[in-house]
Design a protein around this motif. Structure first.
Motif, PDB file in Angstrom:
ATOM      1  N   VAL A  77      68.212  15.563  44.234  1.00 15.99           N
ATOM      2  CA  VAL A  77      68.844  16.060  45.462  1.00 15.99           C
ATOM      3  C   VAL A  77      68.916  17.585  45.437  1.00 15.99           C
ATOM      4  CG1 VAL A  77      71.027  16.157  46.745  1.00 15.99           C
ATOM      5  CG2 VAL A  77      70.163  13.962  45.904  1.00 15.99           C
ATOM      6  N   ALA A  78      69.296  18.141  44.300  1.00 18.87           N
ATOM      7  CA  ALA A  78      69.425  19.599  44.177  1.00 18.87           C
ATOM      8  C   ALA A  78      68.084  20.298  44.387  1.00 18.87           C
ATOM      9  CB  ALA A  78      69.994  19.959  42.808  1.00 18.87           C
ATOM     10  N   LEU A  79      67.017  19.733  43.840  1.00 18.67           N
ATOM     11  CA  LEU A  79      65.690  20.335  44.001  1.00 18.67           C
ATOM     12  C   LEU A  79      65.279  20.391  45.467  1.00 18.67           C
ATOM     13  CD1 LEU A  79      63.808  18.750  40.972  1.00 18.67           C
ATOM     14  CD2 LEU A  79      64.159  21.193  41.347  1.00 18.67           C
ATOM     15  N   ASN A  80      65.606  19.362  46.222  1.00 14.34           N
ATOM     16  CA  ASN A  80      65.284  19.361  47.650  1.00 14.34           C
ATOM     17  C   ASN A  80      66.146  20.335  48.432  1.00 14.34           C
ATOM     18  OD1 ASN A  80      63.118  17.306  48.494  1.00 14.34           O
ATOM     19  ND2 ASN A  80      64.302  16.161  46.995  1.00 14.34           N
ATOM     20  N   LEU A  81      67.394  20.490  48.032  1.00 16.33           N
ATOM     21  CA  LEU A  81      68.248  21.488  48.664  1.00 16.33           C
ATOM     22  C   LEU A  81      67.742  22.898  48.365  1.00 16.33           C
ATOM     23  CD1 LEU A  81      71.793  19.971  47.952  1.00 16.33           C
ATOM     24  CD2 LEU A  81      70.644  20.119  50.174  1.00 16.33           C
ATOM     25  N   GLN A  82      67.321  23.115  47.120  1.00 16.80           N
ATOM     26  CA  GLN A  82      66.772  24.424  46.744  1.00 16.80           C
ATOM     27  C   GLN A  82      65.521  24.747  47.558  1.00 16.80           C
ATOM     28  OE1 GLN A  82      66.128  24.376  42.512  1.00 16.80           O
ATOM     29  NE2 GLN A  82      68.295  24.220  42.031  1.00 16.80           N
ATOM     30  N   LYS A  83      64.671  23.753  47.738  1.00 18.51           N
ATOM     31  CA  LYS A  83      63.437  23.964  48.511  1.00 18.51           C
ATOM     32  C   LYS A  83      63.766  24.269  49.966  1.00 18.51           C
ATOM     33  CE  LYS A  83      58.831  22.060  49.304  1.00 18.51           C
ATOM     34  NZ  LYS A  83      58.734  22.555  50.685  1.00 18.51           N
ATOM     35  N   ARG A  84      64.727  23.542  50.499  1.00 17.63           N
ATOM     36  CA  ARG A  84      65.132  23.765  51.897  1.00 17.63           C
ATOM     37  C   ARG A  84      65.610  25.194  52.097  1.00 17.63           C
ATOM     38  NH1 ARG A  84      70.035  20.439  54.960  1.00 17.63           N
ATOM     39  NH2 ARG A  84      70.498  22.057  56.530  1.00 17.63           N
ATOM     40  N   VAL A  85      66.412  25.687  51.190  1.00 16.77           N
ATOM     41  CA  VAL A  85      66.949  27.048  51.300  1.00 16.77           C
ATOM     42  C   VAL A  85      65.863  28.091  51.046  1.00 16.77           C
ATOM     43  CG1 VAL A  85      68.555  28.718  50.270  1.00 16.77           C
ATOM     44  CG2 VAL A  85      69.309  26.375  50.734  1.00 16.77           C
ATOM     45  N   SER A  86      65.059  27.890  49.998  1.00 16.80           N
ATOM     46  CA  SER A  86      64.039  28.887  49.644  1.00 16.80           C
ATOM     47  C   SER A  86      62.932  28.985  50.691  1.00 16.80           C
ATOM     48  CB  SER A  86      63.424  28.568  48.274  1.00 16.80           C
ATOM     49  OG  SER A  86      62.743  27.328  48.310  1.00 16.80           O
ATOM     50  N   ASP A  87      62.692  27.903  51.423  1.00 17.84           N
ATOM     51  CA  ASP A  87      61.650  27.912  52.451  1.00 17.84           C
ATOM     52  C   ASP A  87      62.119  28.519  53.768  1.00 17.84           C
ATOM     53  OD1 ASP A  87      59.919  26.723  50.699  1.00 17.84           O
ATOM     54  OD2 ASP A  87      59.963  24.734  51.621  1.00 17.84           O
ATOM     55  N   ALA A  88      63.418  28.719  53.906  1.00 18.63           N
ATOM     56  CA  ALA A  88      63.980  29.236  55.155  1.00 18.63           C
ATOM     57  C   ALA A  88      63.706  30.727  55.317  1.00 18.63           C
ATOM     58  CB  ALA A  88      65.477  28.974  55.202  1.00 18.63           C
ATOM     59  N   GLU A 104      77.942  22.764  47.383  1.00 13.90           N
ATOM     60  CA  GLU A 104      78.507  22.614  46.045  1.00 13.90           C
ATOM     61  C   GLU A 104      77.471  22.081  45.057  1.00 13.90           C
ATOM     62  OE1 GLU A 104      82.063  20.283  46.357  1.00 13.90           O
ATOM     63  OE2 GLU A 104      83.196  21.896  47.330  1.00 13.90           O
ATOM     64  N   ILE A 105      76.678  21.101  45.484  1.00 11.67           N
ATOM     65  CA  ILE A 105      75.644  20.547  44.605  1.00 11.67           C
ATOM     66  C   ILE A 105      74.550  21.570  44.357  1.00 11.67           C
ATOM     67  CG2 ILE A 105      73.773  18.838  44.499  1.00 11.67           C
ATOM     68  CD1 ILE A 105      76.558  17.774  43.712  1.00 11.67           C
ATOM     69  N   TYR A 106      74.170  22.302  45.384  1.00 10.59           N
ATOM     70  CA  TYR A 106      73.177  23.382  45.225  1.00 10.59           C
ATOM     71  C   TYR A 106      73.681  24.385  44.188  1.00 10.59           C
ATOM     72  CZ  TYR A 106      70.154  27.352  46.444  1.00 10.59           C
ATOM     73  OH  TYR A 106      69.256  28.408  46.395  1.00 10.59           O
ATOM     74  N   ALA A 107      74.916  24.817  44.347  1.00  6.41           N
ATOM     75  CA  ALA A 107      75.486  25.822  43.445  1.00  6.41           C
ATOM     76  C   ALA A 107      75.582  25.292  42.020  1.00  6.41           C
ATOM     77  CB  ALA A 107      76.852  26.259  43.945  1.00  6.41           C
ATOM     78  N   LEU A 108      75.975  24.037  41.865  1.00  2.67           N
ATOM     79  CA  LEU A 108      76.077  23.452  40.530  1.00  2.67           C
ATOM     80  C   LEU A 108      74.723  23.358  39.854  1.00  2.67           C
ATOM     81  CD1 LEU A 108      78.677  20.545  40.834  1.00  2.67           C
ATOM     82  CD2 LEU A 108      78.931  22.707  39.597  1.00  2.67           C
ATOM     83  N   SER A 109      73.669  23.142  40.641  1.00  2.00           N
ATOM     84  CA  SER A 109      72.328  23.074  40.046  1.00  2.00           C
ATOM     85  C   SER A 109      71.922  24.422  39.459  1.00  2.00           C
ATOM     86  CB  SER A 109      71.294  22.623  41.089  1.00  2.00           C
ATOM     87  OG  SER A 109      71.053  23.616  42.070  1.00  2.00           O
ATOM     88  N   VAL A 110      72.377  25.508  40.086  1.00  2.43           N
ATOM     89  CA  VAL A 110      72.086  26.845  39.563  1.00  2.43           C
ATOM     90  C   VAL A 110      72.936  27.117  38.323  1.00  2.43           C
ATOM     91  CG1 VAL A 110      71.953  29.310  40.083  1.00  2.43           C
ATOM     92  CG2 VAL A 110      71.494  27.644  41.882  1.00  2.43           C
ATOM     93  N   LEU A 130      76.917  32.187  46.598  1.00  2.00           N
ATOM     94  CA  LEU A 130      76.611  31.164  45.592  1.00  2.00           C
ATOM     95  C   LEU A 130      77.736  30.995  44.577  1.00  2.00           C
ATOM     96  CD1 LEU A 130      74.475  29.160  44.597  1.00  2.00           C
ATOM     97  CD2 LEU A 130      73.532  30.991  43.192  1.00  2.00           C
ATOM     98  N   THR A 131      78.257  32.112  44.066  1.00  2.00           N
ATOM     99  CA  THR A 131      79.314  32.020  43.043  1.00  2.00           C
ATOM    100  C   THR A 131      80.574  31.380  43.599  1.00  2.00           C
ATOM    101  OG1 THR A 131      79.909  34.314  43.544  1.00  2.00           O
ATOM    102  CG2 THR A 131      78.465  33.949  41.647  1.00  2.00           C
ATOM    103  N   GLY A 132      80.889  31.688  44.854  1.00  2.00           N
ATOM    104  CA  GLY A 132      82.067  31.095  45.480  1.00  2.00           C
ATOM    105  C   GLY A 132      81.902  29.595  45.675  1.00  2.00           C
ATOM    106  N   ALA A 133      80.706  29.176  46.078  1.00  2.03           N
ATOM    107  CA  ALA A 133      80.425  27.755  46.263  1.00  2.03           C
ATOM    108  C   ALA A 133      80.497  27.024  44.925  1.00  2.03           C
ATOM    109  CB  ALA A 133      79.047  27.565  46.899  1.00  2.03           C
ATOM    110  N   ALA A 134      80.028  27.686  43.876  1.00  9.12           N
ATOM    111  CA  ALA A 134      80.074  27.083  42.539  1.00  9.12           C
ATOM    112  C   ALA A 134      81.520  26.915  42.078  1.00  9.12           C
ATOM    113  CB  ALA A 134      79.297  27.941  41.549  1.00  9.12           C
ATOM    114  N   LEU A 135      82.343  27.917  42.357  1.00  8.58           N
ATOM    115  CA  LEU A 135      83.763  27.827  41.995  1.00  8.58           C
ATOM    116  C   LEU A 135      84.425  26.667  42.733  1.00  8.58           C
ATOM    117  CD1 LEU A 135      86.337  28.867  40.644  1.00  8.58           C
ATOM    118  CD2 LEU A 135      86.561  30.521  42.515  1.00  8.58           C
ATOM    119  N   ASP A 136      84.139  26.545  44.032  1.00  8.62           N
ATOM    120  CA  ASP A 136      84.685  25.434  44.819  1.00  8.62           C
ATOM    121  C   ASP A 136      84.242  24.099  44.226  1.00  8.62           C
ATOM    122  OD1 ASP A 136      85.899  27.189  46.561  1.00  8.62           O
ATOM    123  OD2 ASP A 136      84.288  27.091  48.057  1.00  8.62           O
TER     124      ASP A 136
END
Length: 203
Positions: A77-88, A104-110, A130-136
């Motif tokens: 799931v995280a890989l697909n979220l990363q691709k969605r964001v990086s392709d934007a 939150e899942i995207y941030a946790l993957s990083v 990103l850091t704020g989302a990871a903290l959340d």
């Protein structure tokens, strides 16, 4: 010719040293080449595995989520979220358009990728949002001591926080404590369980 060299025996020593150096350089070059090959092979293997995971979870269904191992589900799931964001075209806007759970899942993957050995590596390489989302995410999914340490490092590396500072010895201690409380495999497992429990937020 022989007489010339016999009169200058030191030349043989020079030649011997040159030959030894040449052999040494060739051996070291061979070893470096072997290391590069192994490193490239490792990278290619990782890219292949990630591509397979991305394809497997490109269309997430409830059945797929239920039957998948939590760690594998999280990574797919995280890989697909990363691709969605990086392709934007606007990556930050795309990231902000994700659901809270997706961010939150995207941030946790990083965090898992950059901070698996040392949490501080994640903060050195990342910025808001990103850091704020990871903290959340850490507060929301893990809580407890893990969230306390994460927030402490978040504050230490926050350029807008004038009350906290980066003290190497303290950061190193927090890195070690966080890794013992929440190792990468446990982070991935719990993140995968979070996706299972909130499946409707990821479709």
């Amino acid at each position: 010719m022989l007489q010339y060299y016999s009169e200058r025996p030191y030349l043989f020593l020079i030649f011997a040293v040159l030959i030894a150096l040449t052999v040494f350089v060739c051996i070291m070059a061979g070893r470096a080449s072997s290391r590069r090959y192994k490193a490239n092979e490792k990278i290619m293997k990782k890219l292949k595995e990630e591509n397979e995971l991305r394809n497997e979870f490109a269309v997430l269904t409830e059945t797929l989520a239920e039957k998948s191992e939590p760690e594998k589900l999280f990574k797919g799931v995280a890989l697909n979220l990363q691709k969605r964001v990086s392709d934007a075209e606007d990556m930050i806007a795309e990231f902000n358009s994700l659901t809270c759970e997706q961010r939150e899942i995207y941030a946790l993957s990083v965090v898992a990728e950059d901070g698996s050995e040392k949490l501080s590596n994640f903060f050195r390489a990342s910025v808001q949002p990103l850091t704020g989302a990871a903290l959340d995410a850490v507060k929301h999914i893990f809580g407890g001591k893990a969230a306390e340490i994460f927030e402490s490092e978040f504050n230490s590396f926050d350029p807008d926080n004038e009350t906290a500072s980066v003290i190497p010895a303290e950061i190193e201690k927090k890195d070690a404590e966080f890794a013992s409380i929440l190792p990468e495999n446990e982070l991935c497992r719990k993140a995968g369980m979070f996706i299972k429990e909130n499946f409707n937020k990821f479709i």
